[in-house]
Design a protein around this motif. Structure first.
Motif, PDB file in Angstrom:
ATOM      1  N   ARG A   1       0.689  -1.714   0.029  1.00 11.58           N
ATOM      2  CA  ARG A   1       0.474  -0.286   0.130  1.00 11.58           C
ATOM      3  C   ARG A   1       0.541   1.350   0.187  1.00 11.58           C
ATOM      4  O   ARG A   1       2.211   2.136   0.455  1.00 11.58           O
TER       5      ARG A   1
ATOM      6  N   ASN B   1      -5.052   6.211   6.800  1.00  9.97           N
ATOM      7  CA  ASN B   1      -4.715   4.856   7.929  1.00  9.97           C
ATOM      8  C   ASN B   1      -5.232   5.610   8.895  1.00  9.97           C
ATOM      9  O   ASN B   1      -4.898   6.043   9.999  1.00  9.97           O
TER      10      ASN B   1
ATOM     11  N   ARG C   1      -8.454   0.984   7.346  1.00 12.55           N
ATOM     12  CA  ARG C   1      -7.327   0.238   7.486  1.00 12.55           C
ATOM     13  C   ARG C   1      -8.358  -1.759   7.853  1.00 12.55           C
ATOM     14  O   ARG C   1      -7.404  -2.275   9.042  1.00 12.55           O
TER      15      ARG C   1
ATOM     16  N   GLU D   1      -4.240  -4.266  -3.129  1.00 13.19           N
ATOM     17  CA  GLU D   1      -4.465  -4.499  -1.466  1.00 13.19           C
ATOM     18  C   GLU D   1      -4.513  -5.881  -1.287  1.00 13.19           C
ATOM     19  O   GLU D   1      -4.242  -6.318  -0.618  1.00 13.19           O
TER      20      GLU D   1
ATOM     21  N   LEU E   1      -4.396  -8.059   1.856  1.00 10.52           N
ATOM     22  CA  LEU E   1      -5.750  -8.352   2.122  1.00 10.52           C
ATOM     23  C   LEU E   1      -6.411  -8.800   2.095  1.00 10.52           C
ATOM     24  O   LEU E   1      -6.916  -9.563   1.426  1.00 10.52           O
TER      25      LEU E   1
END
Length: 338
Positions: free
Chosen positions: A6, A53, A121, A141, A146
């Protein structure tokens, strides 16, 4: 910058040629920043795919949470409520909190919610895609680790874990049930043709007709995106010179609308099989025969996939198909009267 991670605030600062503090002021809306600099920072954030974030910010002020984001198309559809319940029951013992938002079946709404969840997040992301969404931007992502799982419908332009019902086979069994009771003029009332679930269930409808040697009659195929549209569709189908003797309603809203339309016409001689069970289906007259999805199992299977990814499973993306079952109650067993 590697595409497998990221973008950070430092990446944005370096791209624009300002300090990380300046980027922080833009992100948090704190402190003086010129309009020109703000515009350049925002443009770089968009270009690099930077997501603020917010979880880290919350932790700095003492808040702690570990969340899973779920995007569904419609808060009012009980199917998705049960799916969410299946997910929550599986993730809560892991100390995860489920956050749910509705895209209102639009790509724009879906993108906005996904951006919001990514900004927090979230620990994992679950998505029921809208018809015209594009999930290619989520590749970075997913590559960064993720866990992303799609439910009910597969993603567009992205290879990722997915959990769906056995839509085609379920529809085939429901229509075959009507054929077994003597029907040959069986109408199909379904959702918008752009939806994966509608396409799969329509193919199951066609499979059953073809196996029985019944030609497809396009005049018996109608769209009923909501209750009133489905009710109007069944009125049209029964007003034809050669009306349908049975209806296959390809989702819960379509089934509710068909029941409503038949009640308005005072018709109890039309056989009906619905895809998805309905509240109080057993107390209708006649009680509603359905192809039932196991929505709680869909949610649980999606949660198990994401937790396996959280535990380090790095195997290839896979699709889980959850079986359906035919529940016979009476409406689908009536023989044709014409």
């Amino acid at each position: 910058m590697s595409k497998a991670r990221r973008a950070t605030m430092s990446d944005v600062a370096r791209e624009v040629g300002v300090t990380a503090k300046t980027v922080s002021r833009v992100v948090n809306g704190e402190g003086p920043v010129s309009a020109e600099t703000r515009a350049r920072v925002l443009e770089a954030m968009d270009r690099l795919g930077f997501q603020p974030n917010l979880m880290a910010r919350n932790m700095r002020v003492g808040a702690r949470d570990s969340t899973v984001g779920l995007v569904i198309p419609d808060m009012g559809n009980p199917f998705f409520g049960t799916v969410a319940g299946g997910i929550e029951g599986a993730v809560r013992p892991r100390g995860l909190t489920l956050l749910v938002g509705s895209s209102e079946e639009t790509a724009e709404g879906e993108r906005s919610l996904i951006s919001t969840f990514l900004a927090r997040r979230v620990t994992a992301l679950l998505v029921v895609p809208s018809a015209d969404s594009d999930h290619h931007p989520l590749r970075a992502e997913r590559a960064a680790g993720l866990p992303i799982v799609f439910l009910d419908r597969p993603p567009n332009r992205l290879t990722a874990d997915c959990v769906v019902s056995a839509n085609r086979e379920g529809a085939r069994s429901g229509v075959a049930h009507l054929i077994a009771h003597g029907h040959r003029r069986i109408a199909f009332v379904g959702d918008l043709s752009t939806l994966y679930t509608r396409r799969e269930r329509f193919q199951g409808y066609r499979d059953a007709l073809a196996k029985a040697g019944i030609p497809l009659d396009r005049a018996l195929v109608e769209t009923g995106h909501d209750h009133e549209a489905a009710a109007a569709a069944v009125v049209r189908l029964l007003a034809r010179k050669d009306p349908a003797t049975a209806v296959f309603a390809a989702n819960n809203f379509a089934a509710t609308g068909v029941v409503l339309g038949l009640a308005r016409l005072r018709r109890r001689d039309v056989a009906l099989v619905g895809f998805d069970d309905l509240p109080l289906a057993e107390v209708l007259e006649p009680a509603l025969t359905v192809v039932a999805q196991d929505s709680a199992a869909i949610g649980k299977a999606a949660a198990e996939l994401l937790m396996a990814r959280l535990d380090g499973d790095r195997s290839r993306a896979r699709t889980v198909e959850v079986p359906t079952r035919l529940i016979v109650r009476g409406s689908g067993e009536m023989p044709p009267t014409v």
